[in-house]
Design a protein around this motif. Structure first.
Motif, PDB file in Angstrom:
ATOM      1  N   ALA A 110      -3.689   6.210 -15.711  1.00 42.01           N
ATOM      2  CA  ALA A 110      -3.127   7.560 -15.748  1.00 42.01           C
ATOM      3  C   ALA A 110      -2.624   7.914 -17.145  1.00 42.01           C
ATOM      4  CB  ALA A 110      -1.993   7.676 -14.732  1.00 42.01           C
ATOM      5  N   GLU A 111      -1.933   6.976 -17.779  1.00 40.28           N
ATOM      6  CA  GLU A 111      -1.246   7.283 -19.024  1.00 40.28           C
ATOM      7  C   GLU A 111      -2.125   7.143 -20.254  1.00 40.28           C
ATOM      8  OE1 GLU A 111       1.860   4.443 -18.665  1.00 40.28           O
ATOM      9  OE2 GLU A 111       2.852   5.496 -17.011  1.00 40.28           O
ATOM     10  N   ARG A 112      -3.038   6.165 -20.242  1.00 42.26           N
ATOM     11  CA  ARG A 112      -3.772   5.859 -21.478  1.00 42.26           C
ATOM     12  C   ARG A 112      -5.284   6.038 -21.370  1.00 42.26           C
ATOM     13  NH1 ARG A 112      -1.263   0.176 -23.265  1.00 42.26           N
ATOM     14  NH2 ARG A 112      -2.998   0.325 -24.756  1.00 42.26           N
ATOM     15  N   VAL A 113      -5.786   6.220 -20.159  1.00 40.15           N
ATOM     16  CA  VAL A 113      -7.222   6.496 -19.979  1.00 40.15           C
ATOM     17  C   VAL A 113      -7.444   7.973 -19.685  1.00 40.15           C
ATOM     18  CG1 VAL A 113      -9.277   5.993 -18.592  1.00 40.15           C
ATOM     19  CG2 VAL A 113      -7.698   4.150 -19.207  1.00 40.15           C
ATOM     20  N   THR A 138       2.913  15.248  -1.554  1.00 41.15           N
ATOM     21  CA  THR A 138       1.934  16.133  -2.175  1.00 41.15           C
ATOM     22  C   THR A 138       0.529  15.564  -2.251  1.00 41.15           C
ATOM     23  OG1 THR A 138       2.536  15.313  -4.379  1.00 41.15           O
ATOM     24  CG2 THR A 138       3.692  17.286  -3.584  1.00 41.15           C
ATOM     25  N   ILE A 139       0.373  14.269  -2.427  1.00 40.36           N
ATOM     26  CA  ILE A 139      -0.945  13.675  -2.599  1.00 40.36           C
ATOM     27  C   ILE A 139      -1.767  13.854  -1.330  1.00 40.36           C
ATOM     28  CG2 ILE A 139      -0.313  11.335  -1.825  1.00 40.36           C
ATOM     29  CD1 ILE A 139      -2.003  10.287  -4.216  1.00 40.36           C
ATOM     30  N   THR A 173       0.832  -1.203   0.000  1.00 38.20           N
ATOM     31  CA  THR A 173       0.000   0.000   0.000  1.00 38.20           C
ATOM     32  C   THR A 173       0.867   1.253   0.000  1.00 38.20           C
ATOM     33  OG1 THR A 173      -1.981  -0.981   0.973  1.00 38.20           O
ATOM     34  CG2 THR A 173      -1.593   1.343   1.462  1.00 38.20           C
ATOM     35  N   THR A 174       1.950   1.231   0.753  1.00 42.10           N
ATOM     36  CA  THR A 174       2.874   2.366   0.771  1.00 42.10           C
ATOM     37  C   THR A 174       3.498   2.564  -0.608  1.00 42.10           C
ATOM     38  OG1 THR A 174       3.368   1.867   3.087  1.00 42.10           O
ATOM     39  CG2 THR A 174       4.883   3.346   1.944  1.00 42.10           C
ATOM     40  N   GLU A 175       3.908   1.480  -1.242  1.00 38.96           N
ATOM     41  CA  GLU A 175       4.472   1.552  -2.590  1.00 38.96           C
ATOM     42  C   GLU A 175       3.460   2.150  -3.563  1.00 38.96           C
ATOM     43  OE1 GLU A 175       5.794  -1.602  -6.108  1.00 38.96           O
ATOM     44  OE2 GLU A 175       5.794  -2.268  -4.015  1.00 38.96           O
ATOM     45  N   LEU A 176       2.204   1.728  -3.445  1.00 39.25           N
ATOM     46  CA  LEU A 176       1.172   2.240  -4.339  1.00 39.25           C
ATOM     47  C   LEU A 176       0.916   3.728  -4.099  1.00 39.25           C
ATOM     48  CD1 LEU A 176      -0.914   1.560  -6.534  1.00 39.25           C
ATOM     49  CD2 LEU A 176      -2.545   1.080  -4.683  1.00 39.25           C
ATOM     50  N   ALA A 177       0.917   4.150  -2.849  1.00 40.10           N
ATOM     51  CA  ALA A 177       0.706   5.569  -2.546  1.00 40.10           C
ATOM     52  C   ALA A 177       1.800   6.422  -3.178  1.00 40.10           C
ATOM     53  CB  ALA A 177       0.659   5.785  -1.041  1.00 40.10           C
ATOM     54  N   ARG A 178       3.027   5.986  -3.057  1.00 35.03           N
ATOM     55  CA  ARG A 178       4.146   6.746  -3.622  1.00 35.03           C
ATOM     56  C   ARG A 178       4.055   6.810  -5.153  1.00 35.03           C
ATOM     57  NH1 ARG A 178       8.786   7.244  -0.168  1.00 35.03           N
ATOM     58  NH2 ARG A 178      10.142   7.048  -1.982  1.00 35.03           N
ATOM     59  N   ARG A 179       3.693   5.692  -5.777  1.00 35.20           N
ATOM     60  CA  ARG A 179       3.623   5.669  -7.244  1.00 35.20           C
ATOM     61  C   ARG A 179       2.440   6.484  -7.757  1.00 35.20           C
ATOM     62  NH1 ARG A 179       5.520   6.702 -11.679  1.00 35.20           N
ATOM     63  NH2 ARG A 179       5.071   5.358 -13.472  1.00 35.20           N
ATOM     64  N   THR A 180       1.293   6.393  -7.115  1.00 38.94           N
ATOM     65  CA  THR A 180       0.140   7.164  -7.590  1.00 38.94           C
ATOM     66  C   THR A 180       0.348   8.655  -7.362  1.00 38.94           C
ATOM     67  OG1 THR A 180      -1.027   6.648  -5.508  1.00 38.94           O
ATOM     68  CG2 THR A 180      -1.537   5.296  -7.429  1.00 38.94           C
ATOM     69  N   GLU A 181       1.113   9.032  -6.344  1.00 42.45           N
ATOM     70  CA  GLU A 181       1.495  10.430  -6.181  1.00 42.45           C
ATOM     71  C   GLU A 181       2.325  10.883  -7.388  1.00 42.45           C
ATOM     72  OE1 GLU A 181       2.980  12.834  -2.460  1.00 42.45           O
ATOM     73  OE2 GLU A 181       4.680  11.715  -3.291  1.00 42.45           O
ATOM     74  N   GLU A 182       3.295  10.076  -7.783  1.00 48.69           N
ATOM     75  CA  GLU A 182       4.131  10.411  -8.939  1.00 48.69           C
ATOM     76  C   GLU A 182       3.299  10.554 -10.210  1.00 48.69           C
ATOM     77  OE1 GLU A 182       8.122   7.914  -7.470  1.00 48.69           O
ATOM     78  OE2 GLU A 182       6.824   7.139  -9.048  1.00 48.69           O
ATOM     79  N   LEU A 183       2.252   9.746 -10.329  1.00 51.80           N
ATOM     80  CA  LEU A 183       1.431   9.752 -11.534  1.00 51.80           C
ATOM     81  C   LEU A 183       0.453  10.921 -11.583  1.00 51.80           C
ATOM     82  CD1 LEU A 183       0.668   5.932 -11.652  1.00 51.80           C
ATOM     83  CD2 LEU A 183       2.019   7.202 -13.347  1.00 51.80           C
ATOM     84  N   GLY A 184       0.213  11.575 -10.450  1.00 47.54           N
ATOM     85  CA  GLY A 184      -0.676  12.723 -10.435  1.00 47.54           C
ATOM     86  C   GLY A 184      -2.074  12.463  -9.935  1.00 47.54           C
ATOM     87  N   TYR A 185      -2.311  11.320  -9.283  1.00 47.37           N
ATOM     88  CA  TYR A 185      -3.622  11.104  -8.662  1.00 47.37           C
ATOM     89  C   TYR A 185      -3.819  12.128  -7.546  1.00 47.37           C
ATOM     90  CZ  TYR A 185      -4.338   6.778 -11.252  1.00 47.37           C
ATOM     91  OH  TYR A 185      -4.535   5.865 -12.258  1.00 47.37           O
TER      92      TYR A 185
END
Length: 336
Positions: free
Chosen positions: A325-328, A71-72, A27-39
């Motif tokens: 994030a990238e294609r939808v 930031t998220i 879950t921590t890994e997902l939070a960090r990645r979705t922050e990077e993606l702009g969620y």
């Protein structure tokens, strides 16, 4: 392309051959990645007595996530108010807001998020467990943050450290209350799709401008599994469908592998139950998910979508959010 803000609802799913610690690290890994993606937001849900879900203590988990992101927005989707004294919730989320100002959401639900025996173990009394107590307890909670009605108790932290308060719902009760109070509203389309449109209509009809909002703001939570192909996404979604089936039949278990879910000997009624749960959700390739989410937005007029992705492997979970994030969404807006 989807052009409303997208957010994340996570339940820290526990795999059958994994551990709770691994689930929380994922879950921590997902939070960090979705922050990077702009969620825009990352919320965790309070559930109890469910072997497949490790997010039973949102305030504790959010403190961990906040220390590892920057930031998220982070929040509860939600804290189930019948399980807690309002003062405790005010102190916990006042602490989070004081430590991370402007980043904390407090999503409040009126269901216990568990069975009645577990709810009684949490509350230690039947007092407050019925829905009729919810408006009063919500008012008490909000007063601890605002101090609008001074009393003998000051929430410290709490008073002056108010997070953004949301009401969550899967029916019309919280929808109407959110409207009357002028609060943002998040609807649980991911497990109550048949009630989505009536609840959103009731919210908008009931809405009164407030110090928080001058117009209704509705977010819709939806199951979303995105993969390179429709077939791959359907395969990855199998464990979540089986997990919900077992939960509803009183046999909750951790998430099994996609292979085990595919090999499960479903009865015809069980297959129909799983299929009905998938209706109105988003499962498939980026093109399919874009079409499904677009249709959901057209039906609901939602201001924001919150995606929840229950799949067995964290790599597939992360990849699903990357594809969306990238294609939808064509690259997410970052104007949180």
């Amino acid at each position: 392309m989807i052009d409303v803000p997208l957010s994340v609802l996570d339940l820290a799913p526990v795999a059958a051959d994994g551990s709770v610690g691994e689930a929380l690290r994922h879950t921590t890994e997902l939070a960090r990645r979705t922050e990077e993606l702009g969620y825009r937001r990352f919320w965790v849900a309070e559930h109890h007595n469910m072997p497949s879900i490790a997010s039973s203590a949102p305030a504790v988990l959010l403190a961990h996530l906040a220390a590892r992101t920057s930031t998220i927005r982070l929040g509860s989707g939600g804290v189930m108010l019948p399980n807690h004294a309002p003062l405790v919730v005010a102190e916990q989320f006042g602490t989070l807001e004081a430590l991370h100002p402007g980043r904390i959401d407090l999503g409040i639900g009126r269901a216990p998020g568990t069975d009645q025996v577990t709810a009684l173990a949490l509350r230690r009394s039947m007092e407050g467990l019925s829905a009729e107590h919810f408006p009063r307890e919500l008012a008490d909670l909000m007063n601890y943050f605002s101090g609008a009605e001074p009393g003998p108790i000051t929430a410290t932290p709490g008073r002056g450290q108010a997070p953004a308060i949301w009401l969550l719902g899967s029916s019309g009760f919280s929808a109407q209350l959110a409207g009357l109070l002028g609060l943002p509203f998040s609807f649980a389309h991911h497990f109550s799709a048949q009630n989505t449109l009536p609840a959103l209509q009731l919210y908008r009809q009931s809405f009164r401008p407030s110090q928080w909002l001058d117009r209704p703001y509705a977010m819709v939570a939806v199951n979303a599994v995105c993969a390179e192909t429709d077939e791959r996404a359907e395969w990855l979604a199998g464990p979540a469908g089986l997990s919900f089936l077992k939960l509803r039949s009183g046999r909750p278990e951790p998430l099994v592998t996609p292979e085990e879910a595919a090999a499960y000997p479903y009865t015809e009624l069980e297959r129909e139950f799983v299929a009905q749960r998938r209706e109105g959700q988003a499962t498939g390739s980026p093109e399919t998910v874009a079409r499904q989410l677009g249709a959901l937005l057209e039906r609901t007029g939602a201001d924001e979508l919150m995606l929840t992705t229950m799949v067995y492997d964290v790599a597939d979970r992360v990849r699903s959010f990357e594809l969306v994030a990238e294609r939808v969404a064509g690259g997410l807006r970052r104007d949180a």
